[in-house]
Design a protein around this motif. Structure first.
Motif, PDB file in Angstrom:
ATOM      1  N   GLY A   1      -5.711   4.754  15.332  1.00 56.30           N
ATOM      2  CA  GLY A   1      -5.862   3.304  15.249  1.00 56.30           C
ATOM      3  C   GLY A   1      -7.318   2.898  15.106  1.00 56.30           C
ATOM      4  N   LYS A   2      -8.169   3.388  15.989  1.00 53.21           N
ATOM      5  CA  LYS A   2      -9.611   3.144  15.964  1.00 53.21           C
ATOM      6  C   LYS A   2     -10.288   4.406  16.464  1.00 53.21           C
ATOM      7  CE  LYS A   2      -9.176  -1.763  16.912  1.00 53.21           C
ATOM      8  NZ  LYS A   2     -10.122  -2.741  16.447  1.00 53.21           N
TER       9      LYS A   2
ATOM     10  N   ASP B   1     -11.816   4.138  -1.510  1.00 54.62           N
ATOM     11  CA  ASP B   1     -10.416   4.006  -1.906  1.00 54.62           C
ATOM     12  C   ASP B   1      -9.691   2.902  -1.127  1.00 54.62           C
ATOM     13  OD1 ASP B   1     -10.855   6.086  -3.637  1.00 54.62           O
ATOM     14  OD2 ASP B   1      -9.892   7.604  -2.365  1.00 54.62           O
ATOM     15  N   GLU B   2     -10.421   2.194  -0.286  1.00 52.48           N
ATOM     16  CA  GLU B   2      -9.896   1.092   0.535  1.00 52.48           C
ATOM     17  C   GLU B   2      -8.790   1.545   1.487  1.00 52.48           C
ATOM     18  OE1 GLU B   2      -8.787  -2.140  -2.025  1.00 52.48           O
ATOM     19  OE2 GLU B   2     -10.812  -2.345  -2.823  1.00 52.48           O
ATOM     20  N   GLN B   3      -8.805   2.825   1.869  1.00 54.90           N
ATOM     21  CA  GLN B   3      -7.829   3.341   2.826  1.00 54.90           C
ATOM     22  C   GLN B   3      -8.212   2.974   4.260  1.00 54.90           C
ATOM     23  OE1 GLN B   3      -4.950   4.831   2.055  1.00 54.90           O
ATOM     24  NE2 GLN B   3      -5.406   4.752  -0.116  1.00 54.90           N
ATOM     25  N   ILE B   4      -9.510   2.889   4.535  1.00 48.25           N
ATOM     26  CA  ILE B   4      -9.991   2.573   5.874  1.00 48.25           C
ATOM     27  C   ILE B   4     -11.049   1.475   5.784  1.00 48.25           C
ATOM     28  CG2 ILE B   4      -9.521   4.891   6.778  1.00 48.25           C
ATOM     29  CD1 ILE B   4     -12.614   5.373   6.618  1.00 48.25           C
ATOM     30  N   VAL B   5     -11.360   0.886   6.943  1.00 46.20           N
ATOM     31  CA  VAL B   5     -12.408  -0.130   7.033  1.00 46.20           C
ATOM     32  C   VAL B   5     -13.225   0.129   8.293  1.00 46.20           C
ATOM     33  CG1 VAL B   5     -11.121  -1.917   5.796  1.00 46.20           C
ATOM     34  CG2 VAL B   5     -10.879  -1.723   8.273  1.00 46.20           C
ATOM     35  N   THR B   6     -14.448  -0.411   8.310  1.00 46.18           N
ATOM     36  CA  THR B   6     -15.206  -0.405   9.561  1.00 46.18           C
ATOM     37  C   THR B   6     -14.735  -1.627  10.329  1.00 46.18           C
ATOM     38  OG1 THR B   6     -17.025  -1.591   8.519  1.00 46.18           O
ATOM     39  CG2 THR B   6     -17.209   0.808   8.638  1.00 46.18           C
ATOM     40  N   ASP B   7     -14.608  -1.461  11.620  1.00 51.58           N
ATOM     41  CA  ASP B   7     -13.989  -2.497  12.446  1.00 51.58           C
ATOM     42  C   ASP B   7     -14.855  -2.767  13.677  1.00 51.58           C
ATOM     43  OD1 ASP B   7     -12.065  -4.301  13.200  1.00 51.58           O
ATOM     44  OD2 ASP B   7     -10.599  -2.812  13.855  1.00 51.58           O
ATOM     45  N   GLY B   8     -16.124  -3.061  13.450  1.00 53.43           N
ATOM     46  CA  GLY B   8     -17.033  -3.345  14.552  1.00 53.43           C
ATOM     47  C   GLY B   8     -17.648  -2.082  15.117  1.00 53.43           C
ATOM     48  N   LYS B   9     -18.014  -2.171  16.394  1.00 49.43           N
ATOM     49  CA  LYS B   9     -18.629  -1.027  17.073  1.00 49.43           C
ATOM     50  C   LYS B   9     -18.011  -0.881  18.460  1.00 49.43           C
ATOM     51  CE  LYS B   9     -22.960  -1.147  14.609  1.00 49.43           C
ATOM     52  NZ  LYS B   9     -24.357  -0.814  14.662  1.00 49.43           N
ATOM     53  N   PHE B  10     -17.958   0.374  18.925  1.00 42.77           N
ATOM     54  CA  PHE B  10     -17.495   0.640  20.279  1.00 42.77           C
ATOM     55  C   PHE B  10     -18.555   0.167  21.262  1.00 42.77           C
ATOM     56  CE2 PHE B  10     -14.881   3.905  18.119  1.00 42.77           C
ATOM     57  CZ  PHE B  10     -13.640   3.584  18.663  1.00 42.77           C
TER      58      PHE B  10
ATOM     59  N   ALA C   1     -21.297   3.389  18.558  1.00 46.34           N
ATOM     60  CA  ALA C   1     -20.650   4.048  17.420  1.00 46.34           C
ATOM     61  C   ALA C   1     -19.829   3.048  16.620  1.00 46.34           C
ATOM     62  CB  ALA C   1     -19.742   5.170  17.917  1.00 46.34           C
ATOM     63  N   VAL C   2     -19.853   3.217  15.297  1.00 43.88           N
ATOM     64  CA  VAL C   2     -19.056   2.385  14.395  1.00 43.88           C
ATOM     65  C   VAL C   2     -17.584   2.753  14.553  1.00 43.88           C
ATOM     66  CG1 VAL C   2     -18.592   1.869  11.955  1.00 43.88           C
ATOM     67  CG2 VAL C   2     -20.952   2.137  12.754  1.00 43.88           C
ATOM     68  N   VAL C   3     -16.731   1.739  14.536  1.00 43.63           N
ATOM     69  CA  VAL C   3     -15.284   1.929  14.643  1.00 43.63           C
ATOM     70  C   VAL C   3     -14.687   2.025  13.238  1.00 43.63           C
ATOM     71  CG1 VAL C   3     -13.116   0.881  15.416  1.00 43.63           C
ATOM     72  CG2 VAL C   3     -15.190   0.604  16.792  1.00 43.63           C
ATOM     73  N   TYR C   4     -13.903   3.055  12.995  1.00 44.90           N
ATOM     74  CA  TYR C   4     -13.164   3.205  11.746  1.00 44.90           C
ATOM     75  C   TYR C   4     -11.684   3.030  12.052  1.00 44.90           C
ATOM     76  CZ  TYR C   4     -17.507   5.000   9.872  1.00 44.90           C
ATOM     77  OH  TYR C   4     -18.819   5.129   9.482  1.00 44.90           O
ATOM     78  N   SER C   5     -11.005   2.277  11.206  1.00 47.95           N
ATOM     79  CA  SER C   5      -9.575   2.052  11.400  1.00 47.95           C
ATOM     80  C   SER C   5      -8.883   1.947  10.047  1.00 47.95           C
ATOM     81  CB  SER C   5      -9.337   0.791  12.235  1.00 47.95           C
ATOM     82  OG  SER C   5      -9.855  -0.347  11.581  1.00 47.95           O
ATOM     83  N   PRO C   6      -7.550   2.103  10.016  1.00 46.22           N
ATOM     84  CA  PRO C   6      -6.824   1.973   8.749  1.00 46.22           C
ATOM     85  C   PRO C   6      -6.980   0.561   8.196  1.00 46.22           C
ATOM     86  CG  PRO C   6      -5.422   2.904  10.459  1.00 46.22           C
ATOM     87  CD  PRO C   6      -6.668   2.429  11.132  1.00 46.22           C
TER      88      PRO C   6
END
Length: 152
Positions: free
Chosen positions: A23-24, A51-60, A68-73
């Motif tokens: 998830g993240k 490929d737009e499969q994932i996005v950065t979603d803020g930071k932990f 750390a940068v958050v990666y999520s679908p």
């Protein structure tokens, strides 16, 4: 030999699966869980983002050091519509990549095996999609179905 950066790396699918199931997740955690170097993880993350499969979603959050940068679908990558056909009605449910329910609707439509039933159902589905403001190209099942074309 020069590396071909146009093709996904051998870790592409496995990394997407890990991100999807988590998830993240951070780059460092991906490297740890997959036993990969940070440069390899960085390259594959870059491919997944292109490929737009994932996005950065803020930071932990962190109490020490850099966060750390958050990666999520990418929840907006694709959508799916499920239909339940009953004797007297039809229910449609729209979900995103993570199977989160985004919308649902029901229409009273007695089932028959006639062209009129399927045309009415197709019109209703098209209206349902348009009401959600979801582009048809983001719904894999509707890629070749366009408004104004009969749904049969």
């Amino acid at each position: 030999m020069k590396r071909d950066n146009t093709r996904p790396s051998g870790h592409y699918r496995a990394m997407y699966k890990l991100i999807y199931e988590s998830g993240k997740i951070s780059k460092q955690e991906i490297a740890k869980q997959m036993d990969l170097s940070l440069p390899t993880v960085t390259q594959t993350l870059h491919q997944l983002m292109q490929d737009e499969q994932i996005v950065t979603d803020g930071k932990f959050s962190s109490t020490v050091g850099r966060r750390a940068v958050v990666y999520s679908p990418n929840n907006e990558r694709a959508y799916a519509i499920g239909l339940e056909l009953f004797a007297n009605h039809v229910t449609a449910t729209l979900v995103n990549v993570m199977y989160e329910d985004l919308a649902s609707a029901t229409i009273n439509l007695p089932f028959t095996i006639e062209l009129g039933y399927f045309q009415q159902l197709g019109d209703w589905i098209r209206d349902f999609i348009q009401a959600q403001e979801i582009p048809l190209e983001k719904n894999p099942g509707c890629r070749h179905w366009h408004p104004g074309v009969d749904f049969v």
